[in-house]
Motif scaffolding. Structure first.
Motif, PDB file in Angstrom:
ATOM      1  N   PRO A  59       0.783  -1.232   0.000  1.00  0.00           N
ATOM      2  CA  PRO A  59       0.000   0.000   0.000  1.00  0.00           C
ATOM      3  C   PRO A  59       0.823   1.295   0.000  1.00  0.00           C
ATOM      4  CG  PRO A  59      -0.847  -1.527   1.635  1.00  0.00           C
ATOM      5  CD  PRO A  59       0.455  -2.084   1.142  1.00  0.00           C
ATOM      6  N   ASN A  62       2.011   3.419  -5.496  1.00  0.00           N
ATOM      7  CA  ASN A  62       1.131   3.142  -6.626  1.00  0.00           C
ATOM      8  C   ASN A  62       1.516   1.782  -7.214  1.00  0.00           C
ATOM      9  OD1 ASN A  62       0.783   3.076  -9.675  1.00  0.00           O
ATOM     10  ND2 ASN A  62      -0.480   4.836  -9.145  1.00  0.00           N
ATOM     11  N   VAL A  99      -0.937   7.503   3.272  1.00  0.00           N
ATOM     12  CA  VAL A  99      -1.731   6.330   2.885  1.00  0.00           C
ATOM     13  C   VAL A  99      -2.658   5.971   4.042  1.00  0.00           C
ATOM     14  CG1 VAL A  99      -1.631   3.906   2.184  1.00  0.00           C
ATOM     15  CG2 VAL A  99       0.153   5.493   1.433  1.00  0.00           C
ATOM     16  N   GLU A 103      -7.216   1.242   5.186  1.00  0.00           N
ATOM     17  CA  GLU A 103      -7.484   0.666   3.862  1.00  0.00           C
ATOM     18  C   GLU A 103      -6.348  -0.232   3.360  1.00  0.00           C
ATOM     19  OE1 GLU A 103      -8.976   3.455   0.911  1.00  0.00           O
ATOM     20  OE2 GLU A 103      -9.657   4.777   2.530  1.00  0.00           O
ATOM     21  N   ARG A 104      -5.402  -0.549   4.232  1.00  0.00           N
ATOM     22  CA  ARG A 104      -4.199  -1.259   3.791  1.00  0.00           C
ATOM     23  C   ARG A 104      -4.487  -2.625   3.180  1.00  0.00           C
ATOM     24  NH1 ARG A 104      -4.708  -1.718   9.107  1.00  0.00           N
ATOM     25  NH2 ARG A 104      -4.159  -3.649  10.193  1.00  0.00           N
ATOM     26  N   GLU A 106      -7.302  -3.680   1.631  1.00  0.00           N
ATOM     27  CA  GLU A 106      -7.921  -3.457   0.319  1.00  0.00           C
ATOM     28  C   GLU A 106      -6.883  -2.952  -0.691  1.00  0.00           C
ATOM     29  OE1 GLU A 106     -11.064  -0.366  -1.615  1.00  0.00           O
ATOM     30  OE2 GLU A 106     -11.592  -1.189   0.348  1.00  0.00           O
ATOM     31  N   LEU A 107      -6.022  -2.037  -0.259  1.00  0.00           N
ATOM     32  CA  LEU A 107      -4.972  -1.525  -1.143  1.00  0.00           C
ATOM     33  C   LEU A 107      -3.998  -2.623  -1.556  1.00  0.00           C
ATOM     34  CD1 LEU A 107      -4.312   1.866   0.634  1.00  0.00           C
ATOM     35  CD2 LEU A 107      -4.965   1.609  -1.776  1.00  0.00           C
ATOM     36  N   GLU A 110      -5.758  -4.906  -4.123  1.00  0.00           N
ATOM     37  CA  GLU A 110      -5.892  -4.202  -5.401  1.00  0.00           C
ATOM     38  C   GLU A 110      -4.539  -4.063  -6.078  1.00  0.00           C
ATOM     39  OE1 GLU A 110      -7.546   0.076  -6.964  1.00  0.00           O
ATOM     40  OE2 GLU A 110      -8.617  -0.882  -5.305  1.00  0.00           O
ATOM     41  N   ARG A 129     -10.880   0.295  -6.957  1.00  0.00           N
ATOM     42  CA  ARG A 129     -11.423   1.434  -6.199  1.00  0.00           C
ATOM     43  C   ARG A 129     -10.434   2.596  -6.159  1.00  0.00           C
ATOM     44  NH1 ARG A 129     -12.074   1.904  -0.023  1.00  0.00           N
ATOM     45  NH2 ARG A 129     -12.993   3.965   0.094  1.00  0.00           N
ATOM     46  N   HIS A 130      -9.127   2.274  -6.145  1.00  0.00           N
ATOM     47  CA  HIS A 130      -8.103   3.301  -5.997  1.00  0.00           C
ATOM     48  C   HIS A 130      -7.309   3.575  -7.270  1.00  0.00           C
ATOM     49  CE1 HIS A 130      -8.813   1.593  -1.956  1.00  0.00           C
ATOM     50  NE2 HIS A 130      -8.684   2.841  -1.565  1.00  0.00           N
ATOM     51  N   PHE A 131      -7.232   2.594  -8.169  1.00  0.00           N
ATOM     52  CA  PHE A 131      -6.374   2.717  -9.349  1.00  0.00           C
ATOM     53  C   PHE A 131      -7.128   2.263 -10.585  1.00  0.00           C
ATOM     54  CE2 PHE A 131      -3.838   1.771  -5.590  1.00  0.00           C
ATOM     55  CZ  PHE A 131      -3.053   2.913  -5.533  1.00  0.00           C
TER      56      PHE A 131
END
Length: 170
Positions: A59, A62, A99, A103-104, A106-107, A110, A129-131
């Motif tokens: 996380p 990117n 960061v 949300e770690r 989920e990140l 993902e 959701r993030h990227f």
């Protein structure tokens, strides 16, 4: 690195702490070199030694930037990278890096999905959701197909689930 390769060690490993908190450092924490820079140095000085991130905190960055670093290191080392990953646990380091700690997981999930898409597809169509990437291609590809082995670290139920669903080992 050569001193490890000569007697037959299988691998060398580096950890990932780009911005550790001073309080953690005083309680036994440690600084770390950038994992891809350190392992590239080791790869250039050796021929057979495996290169392990132990662990890379997904996380923190990117996933498409991370995918580029992984693919580049794996390609330049002739396929010697083992990509050890985790969601991370140092809340203060997450804050310093901007960061959201909560949300770690989920990140991390993902990130692994996005990175695998970048390593295996032309014209990547990824929507998380993030990227998001629509019609993007990343080269070079990793030397190992579909990418380097992904070893997931952690003892939580989330980490074990991640290892089963998205990794190659725990």
């Amino acid at each position: 690195p050569r001193a490890a390769e000569r007697p037959g060690f299988d691998s060398v490993a580096v950890t990932d702490h780009p911005m550790p908190e001073d309080a953690w450092m005083r309680s036994g924490g440690h600084h770390a070199l950038d994992p891809f820079v350190a392992l590239a140095f080791a790869a250039a000085a050796t021929q057979h030694l495996r290169l392990l991130t132990y662990i890379y905190v997904l996380p923190y960055r990117n996933p498409f930037i991370s995918a580029k670093g992984v693919a580049s290191l794996d390609a330049l080392s002739g396929g010697r990278l083992i990509f050890g990953v985790a969601a991370g646990y140092l809340e203060a380091e997450f804050r310093a890096l901007g960061v959201p700690f909560e949300e770690r997981n989920e990140l991390a999930d993902e990130a692994l999905r996005a990175m695998t898409a970048a390593w295996t597809s032309d014209g990547v169509h990824f929507e998380g959701r993030h990227f998001v990437a629509h019609g993007h291609t990343q080269l070079p590809r990793p030397a190992q197909r579909p990418g380097p082995p992904i070893w997931v670290g952690g003892n939580s139920k989330q980490a074990i689930r991640r290892a089963v669903e998205l990794g190659d080992g725990w």
